[in-house]
Design an enzyme around this catalytic site. Sequence first.
Site, PDB file in Angstrom:
ATOM      1  N   CYS A 331       0.840  -1.194   0.000  1.00  0.00           N
ATOM      2  CA  CYS A 331       0.000   0.000   0.000  1.00  0.00           C
ATOM      3  C   CYS A 331       0.879   1.249   0.000  1.00  0.00           C
ATOM      4  CB  CYS A 331      -0.982  -0.044   1.174  1.00  0.00           C
ATOM      5  SG  CYS A 331      -2.376   1.098   1.014  1.00  0.00           S
ATOM      6  N   HIS A 458      -3.406  -5.273   0.131  1.00  0.00           N
ATOM      7  CA  HIS A 458      -2.843  -5.813   1.378  1.00  0.00           C
ATOM      8  C   HIS A 458      -2.862  -7.338   1.318  1.00  0.00           C
ATOM      9  CE1 HIS A 458      -2.632  -2.134   3.945  1.00  0.00           C
ATOM     10  NE2 HIS A 458      -3.513  -1.698   3.058  1.00  0.00           N
ATOM     11  N   GLU A 460      -1.420  -9.445   3.066  1.00  0.00           N
ATOM     12  CA  GLU A 460      -1.358 -10.086   4.388  1.00  0.00           C
ATOM     13  C   GLU A 460      -2.718 -10.519   4.901  1.00  0.00           C
ATOM     14  OE1 GLU A 460      -1.524  -5.571   5.350  1.00  0.00           O
ATOM     15  OE2 GLU A 460      -0.819  -6.895   3.760  1.00  0.00           O
TER      16      GLU A 460
END
Length: 538
Positions: A331, A458, A460
């Site tokens: 990001c 993102h 993750e």
Amino acid sequence: MKYVLVTGGVVSGLGKGVTASSIGVVLKACGLRITSIKIDPYLNTDAGTMSPFEHGEVFVLDDGGEVDLDLGNYERFLDIKLTRDNNITTGKIYQSVIDKERKGEYLGKTVQVVPHITNAIQEWIERVAMIPVDGKEGPADVCVIELGGTIGDIESMPFIEALGQFSYRVGPGNFCLVHVSLVPVLNVVGEQELEDNVKEKLSQFCHVPAVNIVTLYDVSNIWRIPLLLRVRIAMVGKYTGLSDSYLSVLKALLHASVDCRRKLVVDWVASTDLEDSTAIEAPDAYKAAWNLLKGAHGILVPGGFGDRGVQGKILAAKYAREKNVPYLGICLGMQIAVVEFARHVMNLTDANSTEFDPNTKTPCVIFMPEGSKTHMGGTMRLGSRRTFFKVADCKSAKLYGNVPYVDERHRHRYEVNPDMVPEFENAGLQFVGKDDTGRRMEIIEIPNHRYFVGAQFHPEFKSRPSKPSPLFVGLVAAASGQLDRVLQDCCNGHVVPAKHHLSNGSYNSTVHQNGHPKMLANGLSNGTYYANGNGLHA
């Protein structure tokens, strides 16, 4: 539908979320389908406007919901996809009741906490519990509910009353209460294992059968495997004082390190400490930060907001690019990599993001047209969006298995200026992933670099112990000299699930913050992770 409610007492942070997740894992292992609900008694509508220092990481769901980090634990433990409605807050409940009152749905009655607020809570739970979250049709078998905070908090009282009524509403045998509490012991004595007489006393005062009182004490790993090669990753961010601020990033690194069979060491580097001003104001901190960065095998710059520490992040990206150190920017980490490239490769010295300099003459990163500049909560580009690969032989596409597109979760207001893309690409920066319009840049790479990748999304948030995020695997593999093999395996479809790497043992990782170890996570051979164990250097 069966319901399991997990509450906590005495102090916060005892492990209610881990207990709720673990109960879900056990029930799932018995063949039951599980869904989860997290209740946060604060007045905020959601976690989107809360500082990570205040409440930890803001976790983003597929539908764009900005929720408590515990929902990330639920998704990881149970491999499910939750919705924004799986996170109940006081703000949401009161807003829904007030909206109904304004519409006249209460037919002129006085609107009160009991029964209107309590009824709204129960109806919300029943409605959300019926939503399938595991990709199958029909409702789950069991809904695990976690009530945030501690029993006795004023803001929790309406929820406690509502849940008390709810236990009768769903009928006998359909509601189970699990209360997590603390039995304190002085350090010199050691941690207390509850003896029978203590359990009997607790049973008498809590009206719970002694057989249902279980001791949960801190333990080290019971299985040890040979010390794995260590992979040192520098995490450059501004919320380094609280590891929960980057919880999903740390979990994704852990998943990737297990997949690569490496012992992970994550060193926290405060981005402000890398800046020139710190060299004057706090030279020791400046030197320590740069020593950590220079000693890293890989560098990760996670997402964030605001201009504090941005120059330090730009310097970290510059160091990674120039020294051929593996880099992953997420990001904001991607956006600052673009700004750095413009300044130091393309010689556009005044290049910047309009987030940090609205009047910059070279706006590499700009505010998205559909964003709101007056409202913060829920106004970003949120949730699952599709990214199409535009360069077939790039590292990112190979790591994802050469699929034409991927769906990843987003949370941002700013984007790379599409008008500058041709200029960037002529200078050697590749935009290998774009949205369906081709105007929104999603993934960047520097082709001749060992591993220099930035993602606007993102990754993750969708990493799982048995399905680690490909971009995180790429970072750890590059940092440990395995990237060529991993890319070859990905192209050939020979990627081995992480759990097969742990055949007869456990995986440990330790976070080091300011030189002090902090226990984060322990993973056993089946790929399930528990919240107390030894974990990453961060």
